[in-house]
Write a protein that holds these residues in place. Structure first.
Motif, PDB file in Angstrom:
ATOM      1  N   ARG A  17       6.414   4.206  -6.094  1.00 16.10           N
ATOM      2  CA  ARG A  17       5.241   3.814  -6.069  1.00 16.10           C
ATOM      3  C   ARG A  17       4.262   4.258  -5.051  1.00 16.10           C
ATOM      4  O   ARG A  17       2.935   3.920  -4.706  1.00 16.10           O
ATOM      5  CB  ARG A  17       4.089   2.938  -6.976  1.00 16.10           C
ATOM      6  CG  ARG A  17       4.214   2.687  -9.148  1.00 16.10           C
ATOM      7  CD  ARG A  17       3.310   1.424  -8.920  1.00 16.10           C
ATOM      8  NE  ARG A  17       4.108   0.702  -8.455  1.00 16.10           N
ATOM      9  CZ  ARG A  17       3.308  -0.248  -7.359  1.00 16.10           C
ATOM     10  NH1 ARG A  17       1.576   0.562  -7.619  1.00 16.10           N
ATOM     11  NH2 ARG A  17       3.196  -1.203  -6.723  1.00 16.10           N
ATOM     12  N   PHE A  18       4.883   3.627  -4.197  1.00 18.94           N
ATOM     13  CA  PHE A  18       4.032   3.371  -2.615  1.00 18.94           C
ATOM     14  C   PHE A  18       3.813   4.209  -1.839  1.00 18.94           C
ATOM     15  O   PHE A  18       4.603   5.324  -1.753  1.00 18.94           O
ATOM     16  CB  PHE A  18       5.199   2.307  -2.233  1.00 18.94           C
ATOM     17  CG  PHE A  18       5.699   1.080  -2.271  1.00 18.94           C
ATOM     18  CD1 PHE A  18       4.539  -0.136  -2.003  1.00 18.94           C
ATOM     19  CD2 PHE A  18       6.024   0.765  -2.950  1.00 18.94           C
ATOM     20  CE1 PHE A  18       4.349  -1.222  -2.527  1.00 18.94           C
ATOM     21  CE2 PHE A  18       6.037  -1.395  -4.187  1.00 18.94           C
ATOM     22  CZ  PHE A  18       5.042  -2.044  -3.504  1.00 18.94           C
ATOM     23  N   ASP A  19       2.747   3.744  -0.861  1.00 17.96           N
ATOM     24  CA  ASP A  19       2.298   5.092   0.692  1.00 17.96           C
ATOM     25  C   ASP A  19       3.451   4.496   1.381  1.00 17.96           C
ATOM     26  O   ASP A  19       2.882   3.471   1.690  1.00 17.96           O
ATOM     27  CB  ASP A  19       1.256   5.464  -0.130  1.00 17.96           C
ATOM     28  CG  ASP A  19       0.639   6.300   1.380  1.00 17.96           C
ATOM     29  OD1 ASP A  19       1.856   6.294   2.329  1.00 17.96           O
ATOM     30  OD2 ASP A  19      -0.478   5.657   2.157  1.00 17.96           O
ATOM     31  N   PHE A  20       4.179   4.995   1.530  1.00 16.73           N
ATOM     32  CA  PHE A  20       5.501   4.415   2.469  1.00 16.73           C
ATOM     33  C   PHE A  20       5.182   4.002   4.401  1.00 16.73           C
ATOM     34  O   PHE A  20       5.323   4.099   5.353  1.00 16.73           O
ATOM     35  CB  PHE A  20       6.573   4.180   2.166  1.00 16.73           C
ATOM     36  CG  PHE A  20       7.518   2.730   1.664  1.00 16.73           C
ATOM     37  CD1 PHE A  20       7.272   1.555   1.772  1.00 16.73           C
ATOM     38  CD2 PHE A  20       7.715   3.582   0.190  1.00 16.73           C
ATOM     39  CE1 PHE A  20       7.467   1.305   0.772  1.00 16.73           C
ATOM     40  CE2 PHE A  20       7.843   3.122  -0.389  1.00 16.73           C
ATOM     41  CZ  PHE A  20       8.176   1.363  -0.064  1.00 16.73           C
ATOM     42  N   ASP A  21       3.574   5.411   4.079  1.00 15.83           N
ATOM     43  CA  ASP A  21       3.084   5.558   5.414  1.00 15.83           C
ATOM     44  C   ASP A  21       1.894   4.953   5.694  1.00 15.83           C
ATOM     45  O   ASP A  21       1.191   5.426   6.829  1.00 15.83           O
ATOM     46  CB  ASP A  21       2.641   7.561   5.234  1.00 15.83           C
ATOM     47  CG  ASP A  21       3.274   8.280   5.829  1.00 15.83           C
ATOM     48  OD1 ASP A  21       4.176   8.412   6.347  1.00 15.83           O
ATOM     49  OD2 ASP A  21       2.523   9.673   5.623  1.00 15.83           O
ATOM     50  N   PHE A  22       1.777   3.570   4.885  1.00 18.56           N
ATOM     51  CA  PHE A  22       0.646   2.950   5.345  1.00 18.56           C
ATOM     52  C   PHE A  22       0.972   2.388   6.394  1.00 18.56           C
ATOM     53  O   PHE A  22       1.947   2.043   7.106  1.00 18.56           O
ATOM     54  CB  PHE A  22       0.545   2.061   3.665  1.00 18.56           C
ATOM     55  CG  PHE A  22      -0.932   1.636   4.045  1.00 18.56           C
ATOM     56  CD1 PHE A  22      -1.376   1.487   2.641  1.00 18.56           C
ATOM     57  CD2 PHE A  22      -1.111   0.039   4.150  1.00 18.56           C
ATOM     58  CE1 PHE A  22      -2.604   0.878   2.954  1.00 18.56           C
ATOM     59  CE2 PHE A  22      -2.205  -0.672   5.067  1.00 18.56           C
ATOM     60  CZ  PHE A  22      -2.802  -0.354   3.697  1.00 18.56           C
ATOM     61  N   PRO A  42       7.657  -4.228  -7.837  1.00 16.70           N
ATOM     62  CA  PRO A  42       7.629  -2.413  -8.181  1.00 16.70           C
ATOM     63  C   PRO A  42       7.971  -2.180  -7.922  1.00 16.70           C
ATOM     64  O   PRO A  42       9.132  -2.622  -7.348  1.00 16.70           O
ATOM     65  CB  PRO A  42       5.387  -2.782  -7.431  1.00 16.70           C
ATOM     66  CG  PRO A  42       5.763  -3.891  -7.096  1.00 16.70           C
ATOM     67  CD  PRO A  42       6.685  -4.942  -6.846  1.00 16.70           C
TER      68      PRO A  42
END
Lengths: 272, 255
Positions: B85-90, B81
């Motif tokens: 779009r990503f939350d790279f703090d995840f 994808p």
């Protein structure tokens, strides 16, 4: 005799505190990383309708709260998944309607609602043994579900769209997660009350997130922090003669502020 | 088997709340294709990919992927994808992210096993991210994150790889490396990628389509200046991207 009573409710308080810390520590990180703090707030406030219903029907208000929190969780979930209504609008509506129903139900119940205040703001010292048992059952369900579906929840939380393509049943997981939040809220009601629940769900997880980048470690750390906050709050409230629920939250809030200053340098480096 | 048709769109229309996004799209993709779809932002590129993934459904028209519905064909498809779009703090490590791609092989209630981990390690080696497996995903550079997302798509052992703007936020050097990697992968699977970056795409892919609501595609690298004009609407933008030069050159080469 009074010493024995003292021992009894202290024991209940300790067990209740541990149970609350465990479920908060497990579910809180999901709430934080999925950014659904206000869904949780909506669910907890709506559960007040169930407390009122419990009084009205003369059953344990905890079971009324279970019903209402689950119903509101699934309604908010359904609205945000299958309608074009804005999610925060749905949350606001459920939030207020649940509270209003609670007030009406309590008003209709015969006589005086003795520990109503403790459902709103929590009172860990008055948790009866029957509620401790109810909390144990709910906590067991939460732990079981999360341990069995850990990898599913991780995939769903990190990247829902990819999870769909990879074959993860994301819609079922979404509603299951909301259901678990609803049960968590119920477990927490006796400790910090409906109004303060979201603080105990978010603060331990938010602090943990600053110190680890592993979801499992985040959960373990959150559980430990929850216990520290609960017992420090309990102790301080007894010494200073303050409301226990509010004191627990203020201890947690203070710890959060301290954690900000502790790792301020990392936050700055993140922003650059 | 090489020329087996794996994606077939027939007169597909997609509309969101009355707004037409895709207009009568016809497309055939074959098992040995490396297809780049370019077009302006908002031209329907992501929608076209989501159609193939079964995440978006056509208003009218027919779509078949691996001779079945897009939903059922997902087990043959790897998806990378859009990065933004990503939350790279995840709180998740590189290895955990890639393992997610093994989900279908592992299944509900089961833990990822030794084989899943071995395939994950191999995919991380393929994309050159093996040493970073234990890092939190947010600690990587954007180009490295993109490679991790590619590895996650590869571990499902797909026959079709779909990439949405794979190099949009990656510096030029990483971009070239990434396309070289895709150039190796194209021998093992079909690849469809979309990008608004015409320059990068037209240099690296084997076949080019242009998409701006309508799809222009001749099952080749050939794109006429008229089609580019119609796709991008604005000739100034084309010149700014260096489009006519590159694409026309390819055009001439083939003649």
């Amino acid at each position: 005799m009074t010493e024995l009573l003292q021992f009894d409710f202290m024991r209940n308080a300790l067990v209740a505190g541990i149970l609350a810390s465990v479920v908060c520590g497990i579910i809180g990180p999901y709430v934080v990383v999925n950014r659904i703090v206000f869904i949780s707030g909506g669910i907890s406030h709506a559960s007040f309708g169930g407390i009122g219903l419990g009084y009205l029907l003369g059953i344990n208000p905890i079971w009324g709260a279970v019903f209402f929190s689950l119903a509101s969780a699934f309604s908010i979930g359904g609205v945000s998944r299958w309608t074009s209504l804005r999610q925060d609008t749905a949350i606001g509506i459920m939030w207020a309607i649940g509270m209003a129903l609670g007030v009406v139900f309590v008003g209709l119940s015969p006589g005086y609602a003795p520990d109503l205040f403790s459902y709103l703001f929590g009172n860990i010292l008055t948790v009866p043994f029957t509620d401790v048992v109810a909390m144990m059952i709910l906590a067991a369900i939460i732990i079981l579900v999360v341990s069995v579906l850990y990898k599913e929840f991780l995939a769903f939380s990190f990247d829902e769209e990819f999870a769909v393509v990879a074959g993860v049943p994301v819609n079922k997981l979404y509603f299951l997660l909301l259901g678990l939040i609803a049960l968590t809220v119920v477990v927490l009601i006796r400790i910090v009350g409906i109004i303060l629940v979201i603080a105990l769900l978010t603060i331990p997880a938010a602090i943990s997130a600053r110190f680890t980048h592993n979801l499992k470690k985040m959960m373990i750390l959150s559980v430990l922090l929850g216990m520290v906050f609960t017992f420090c709050g309990l102790f301080l409230s007894a010494v200073l003669n303050l409301a226990s629920g509010a004191t627990i939250i203020l201890v947690a809030g203070t710890a959060f502020l301290l954690s900000l200053s502790l790792k301020a340098e990392q936050v700055q480096s993140k922003k650059t | 088997m090489d020329s087996e048709q794996i994606v077939k769109l027939n007169e597909v229309w997609v509309a969101y709340e009355g707004l037409v996004v895709l207009e009568g799209v016809n497309l055939s993709v074959y098992q040995n294709d490396f297809l780049g779809i370019m077009g302006p932002n908002g031209g329907g590129k992501t929608t076209l990919l989501k159609l193939i993934l079964g995440l978006v459904h056509p208003r009218t028209g027919e779509i078949k992927v691996f001779d079945t519905t897009p939903e059922k064909a997902r087990k043959f498809v790897g998806y990378v994808p859009q990065h933004s779009r990503f939350d790279f703090d995840f709180p998740v490590s590189v290895e955990e992210v890639v393992l997610m791609g093994r989900y279908r092989h592992s299944g509900l209630f089961r833990k990822y096993d030794a084989k899943d981990r071995e395939i994950t390690q191999n995919a991380l080696k393929t994309v050159g991210m093996w040493e970073l497996g234990r890092r939190q995903i947010g600690k990587l550079s954007r180009g490295q994150q993109q490679r991790v997302l590619l590895a996650r798509a590869l571990v499902s052992e797909p026959r079709l790889l779909i990439l949405d703007e794979p190099t949009s936020s990656v510096d030029a050097r990483m971009q070239t490396g990434f396309y070289e990697l895709l150039g190796e992968l194209k021998h093992k699977m079909a690849i469809i990628l979309v990008s608004h970056d015409v320059g990068a795409v037209s240099v690296h892919v084997d076949k080019i389509a242009c998409l701006n609501r309508k799809l222009f595609y001749h099952n080749s690298r050939e794109v006429t200046p008229e089609e580019l004009m119609e796709t991008y609407q604005c000739p100034v933008e084309m010149i700014a991207h260096g489009v006519p030069h590159r694409v026309l050159k390819t055009h001439e080469d083939e003649q």
